[in-house]
Each structure stands twice: as structure tokens, then as C-alpha cells.
Design a protein around this motif. Structure first.
Motif, PDB file in Angstrom:
ATOM      1  N   ASN A  96      36.299  66.346  18.642  1.00  0.00           N
ATOM      2  CA  ASN A  96      35.101  67.180  17.960  1.00  0.00           C
ATOM      3  C   ASN A  96      34.598  67.905  19.178  1.00  0.00           C
ATOM      4  O   ASN A  96      33.819  67.010  19.366  1.00  0.00           O
ATOM      5  CB  ASN A  96      33.971  65.411  18.096  1.00  0.00           C
ATOM      6  CG  ASN A  96      32.961  66.251  16.847  1.00  0.00           C
ATOM      7  OD1 ASN A  96      32.542  67.323  16.922  1.00  0.00           O
ATOM      8  ND2 ASN A  96      32.317  64.924  16.329  1.00  0.00           N
TER       9      ASN A  96
ATOM     10  N   TRP B 136      30.026  68.395  18.058  1.00  0.00           N
ATOM     11  CA  TRP B 136      28.595  67.888  17.083  1.00  0.00           C
ATOM     12  C   TRP B 136      27.492  67.457  17.367  1.00  0.00           C
ATOM     13  O   TRP B 136      27.101  69.320  18.461  1.00  0.00           O
ATOM     14  CB  TRP B 136      28.759  66.059  18.292  1.00  0.00           C
ATOM     15  CG  TRP B 136      27.692  65.198  17.419  1.00  0.00           C
ATOM     16  CD1 TRP B 136      27.559  64.667  16.272  1.00  0.00           C
ATOM     17  CD2 TRP B 136      27.045  64.663  18.495  1.00  0.00           C
ATOM     18  NE1 TRP B 136      26.962  63.531  16.490  1.00  0.00           N
ATOM     19  CE2 TRP B 136      26.694  63.489  17.715  1.00  0.00           C
ATOM     20  CE3 TRP B 136      26.542  64.399  19.636  1.00  0.00           C
ATOM     21  CZ2 TRP B 136      25.440  62.717  17.534  1.00  0.00           C
ATOM     22  CZ3 TRP B 136      26.552  63.935  20.225  1.00  0.00           C
ATOM     23  CH2 TRP B 136      25.358  62.548  19.812  1.00  0.00           C
TER      24      TRP B 136
ATOM     25  N   TRP C  61      23.109  61.736  13.994  1.00  0.00           N
ATOM     26  CA  TRP C  61      23.846  60.597  13.524  1.00  0.00           C
ATOM     27  C   TRP C  61      23.486  60.185  12.294  1.00  0.00           C
ATOM     28  O   TRP C  61      22.664  60.349  11.698  1.00  0.00           O
ATOM     29  CB  TRP C  61      23.165  59.858  14.635  1.00  0.00           C
ATOM     30  CG  TRP C  61      23.593  59.234  15.557  1.00  0.00           C
ATOM     31  CD1 TRP C  61      22.699  60.527  16.710  1.00  0.00           C
ATOM     32  CD2 TRP C  61      25.047  59.170  16.694  1.00  0.00           C
ATOM     33  NE1 TRP C  61      23.321  59.969  17.924  1.00  0.00           N
ATOM     34  CE2 TRP C  61      24.473  59.589  18.038  1.00  0.00           C
ATOM     35  CE3 TRP C  61      25.377  58.219  16.186  1.00  0.00           C
ATOM     36  CZ2 TRP C  61      25.076  59.209  18.764  1.00  0.00           C
ATOM     37  CZ3 TRP C  61      26.322  57.506  17.356  1.00  0.00           C
ATOM     38  CH2 TRP C  61      26.242  58.372  18.322  1.00  0.00           C
TER      39      TRP C  61
ATOM     40  N   PRO D 292      28.600  59.437  14.317  1.00  0.00           N
ATOM     41  CA  PRO D 292      27.953  60.606  15.424  1.00  0.00           C
ATOM     42  C   PRO D 292      28.443  61.802  14.496  1.00  0.00           C
ATOM     43  O   PRO D 292      29.272  63.109  14.496  1.00  0.00           O
ATOM     44  CB  PRO D 292      28.473  60.304  16.787  1.00  0.00           C
ATOM     45  CG  PRO D 292      29.808  59.899  16.381  1.00  0.00           C
ATOM     46  CD  PRO D 292      29.254  59.282  14.596  1.00  0.00           C
ATOM     47  N   ALA D 293      27.920  61.841  12.661  1.00  0.00           N
ATOM     48  CA  ALA D 293      28.360  62.326  11.953  1.00  0.00           C
ATOM     49  C   ALA D 293      27.517  63.334  11.088  1.00  0.00           C
ATOM     50  O   ALA D 293      27.045  62.014  10.245  1.00  0.00           O
ATOM     51  CB  ALA D 293      30.018  63.077  12.201  1.00  0.00           C
TER      52      ALA D 293
ATOM     53  N   PRO E 258      32.155  62.701  19.323  1.00  0.00           N
ATOM     54  CA  PRO E 258      31.862  64.043  20.165  1.00  0.00           C
ATOM     55  C   PRO E 258      32.610  64.168  21.368  1.00  0.00           C
ATOM     56  O   PRO E 258      32.420  63.052  21.994  1.00  0.00           O
ATOM     57  CB  PRO E 258      30.396  63.613  19.531  1.00  0.00           C
ATOM     58  CG  PRO E 258      29.706  62.395  19.935  1.00  0.00           C
ATOM     59  CD  PRO E 258      30.605  61.829  19.320  1.00  0.00           C
TER      60      PRO E 258
END
Length: 303
Positions: free
Chosen positions: A125, A128, A132, A170-171, A261
Motif C-alpha cells: 500500500n 495511503w 482512517w 487505514p483506508a 501503509p
């Protein structure tokens, strides 16, 4: 304090017995000394590689012959085929004395998602945006089944538990789609957020996710597949067997990887190297495996 919507704590309607987000495909080994993948994991790989996208069903004998190359017994294959029919992953067709199995719409969704994770999402990834998705929830103590189902969906979607009842990813995650069918929307609180000082992103990752364990799984994959000496004995000289085992191993990894990330992971993070090895072997075996499958498969064209 626990808050419940008006109407009390009546159980939500039961979703799929097997949610699309947890179909027991993460059962493959991460090292050569470990057990072989469960028959269902190999079978899903087989159907994903050689049936998905085609209007066909394959005979039980074809599946037995294919998985027999990896040591699955006829009894194990037949038992798994029947179980997958019950779990709405396969549909049974009969023609004369033969039995054929084709993919259900549910299975197509599962396998398409797996294909996308392998070829589109990737293992690293690098994009990023620093934001979040946060999900808070509180369920009645007696709802152990619902809690298990929700946590399975959260893990599948790349969430980790930051603290009791608060999970983070974290996406950007479509939580409504993620929990579809569980009936738990009134018990969830969903936010989009950024980390602010004095909180450190790496500390959040280390608290919510087992970062060393994720890295160890990639290193075990490399130990098994990135080698000049003979590959695992079960696939030596058999490209179809190699393809099935390789893809099952890799899908096990990417399904269990929350896609953290890259800039906040250790500098020696092994995912990129592992992905290069996977893609190289997958490309090498694709055509000979397809030829072997074509010779092996007894198919029925579906209307």
C-alpha cells in the motif's frame, strides 16, 4: 455505557451461514513444514483459476483428479464438494450417471474478490491518504455469534482492534456494504478520521495489528517459494499442482493482510519481494497449468 436502539436487544436476522468475507480460504500453510491447505481452500483456488468466468460446471471426477495431485483423497474431495453445496458456494448438476458442480453467484462474488485482491489491490500500500475508518460498536453480552460474525467482517475488511469496541482501518471502507446481511447497523458508529499529535501512526498500527506476525507470514512464503533448489515436493514437475498450491498460499496471505501503509512499516518489509516471487511463478505456470487442466476437465456447458 452501553447504548441500544429502541426496541431492546432482539437478535438481528441471521446472515449467510458463511459470510462472503470469511469463506475458510485462509487455511493454507505458510511454511513447507506446515500442513497442506485444507481441501476447500485448494478447491476454491481450482474453481477460481479454471471455472470462474466460464459458463461451465465440472465433474466430480475432474475435481478429484486435480486435487489428488496435491494429496487430497477422494473421500475428502467428495465431502468438501457436498459441504460447499450446502454453503451456497457450488450448485450440483446431474447428467446421466455423472455429477457436475458449478459456481453459485455467492461463489462468483467470493472468487472475484479474491482475484481482485491478488491482481488489482496488490500486497503493498503506497497510496495511503493518511485517513482512517473507525468503527465503534457495543452488542449485548449474549450475542456471541453476532460479535464473531462482525469481527470476522472487520478483520476481512482490514480493520484491527485499537481498544475494546473500537476498530480502525487505514483506508476508506464502505462499512454499510461490509456488514450487509448482519442486521447490526443500529449498533455501529462509523467515523473517518486522521491521527493528530501526540499520537503516532506507527504506534496505532502496532497496537491495532500484529505487524511482526504479518511480516513473518510473508517471510515464510519467501522461504517456501523463493528458492533455486526444488520447490515443495508436492508440486515438483507438475505445473497445475504448483499453480493451485502457489495461489492458495498467496491468497491466504493477502486475505489476512490488512494492507497497512508502506511508509509506516519497517524498511525491510517483505511484501514487495514476496509479491514479485508470486507473480513470477504464477506467470511461469499459467499456460502449462491451463493446458493440464484442459486435458483433465470433464465439463458441462450451462444454459
Amino acid at each position: 455505557m452501553t447504548h441500544f436502539p429502541s426496541g431492546g436487544s432482539a437478535r438481528p436476522p441471521r446472515a449467510y451461514a458463511v459470510p462472503v468475507t470469511s469463506v475458510d480460504v485462509a487455511a493454507g500453510p505458510t511454511a513447507e513444514s506446515g500442513p497442506e491447505p485444507r481441501t476447500q481452500s485448494l478447491m476454491l483456488t481450482f474453481f477460481g483459476a479454471h471455472v470462474l468466468g466460464q459458463p461451465i460446471a465440472v465433474s466430480s471426477g475432474s475435481v478429484i483428479a486435480a486435487l489428488g495431485r496435491l494429496g487430497s483423497t477422494e473421500e475428502a474431495v467428495r465431502t468438501t464438494l457436498n459441504r460447499m453445496v450446502k454453503r451456497d458456494l457450488l450448485e450440483r448438476r446431474r447428467q446421466g450417471r455423472k455429477t457436475y458442480f458449478g459456481l453459485t453467484p455467492h461463489a462468483v462474488q467470493v472468487l472475484t474478490d479474491g482475484r481482485d485482491r491478488i491482481w488489482r489491490t496488490g500486497a503493498v500500500n503506497r497510496d495511503w491518504d493518511g485517513r482512517w475508518t473507525m468503527v465503534g460498536f457495543s452488542l449485548p453480552e449474549a450475542w456471541s455469534r453476532e460479535r464473531h460474525d462482525l469481527r470476522s467482517r472487520l478483520i476481512w475488511a482490514g480493520f484491527g482492534p485499537l481498544q475494546n469496541g473500537l476498530w480502525v482501518a487505514p483506508a476508506r471502507v464502505d462499512v454499510r456494504e461490509m456488514v450487509a446481511g448482519l442486521g447490526l447497523e443500529p449498533y455501529l458508529r462509523v467515523f473517518r478520521a486522521e491521527v493528530e499529535s501526540p499520537t503516532d501512526v506507527r504506534e496505532v498500527l502496532e497496537q491495532a495489528f500484529d505487524v511482526p506476525a504479518i511480516g513473518a507470514r510473508y517471510r515464510a512464503f519467501l522461504e517456501r517459494w523463493d528458492r533455486t533448489d526444488p520447490l515443495p515436493a508436492t508440486v515438483s514437475g507438475d505445473e497445475l499442482a504448483g499453480q493451485l498450491l502457489l495461489h492458495t498460499d498467496w491468497l491466504d496471505l493477502v486475505r489476512r493482510d490488512p494492507h497497512l501503509p508502506a511508509e509506516h512499516l519497517p524498511g525491510d518489509w517483505p511484501a514487495a519481494q514476496a509479491e514479485t516471487v508470486f507473480r513470477g511463478l504464477a506467470s511461469r505456470w499459467e499456460r502449462p497449468a491451463a493446458r493440464a487442466a484442459a486435458r483433465l476437465l470433464d465439463t458441462l456447458t450451462l444454459d
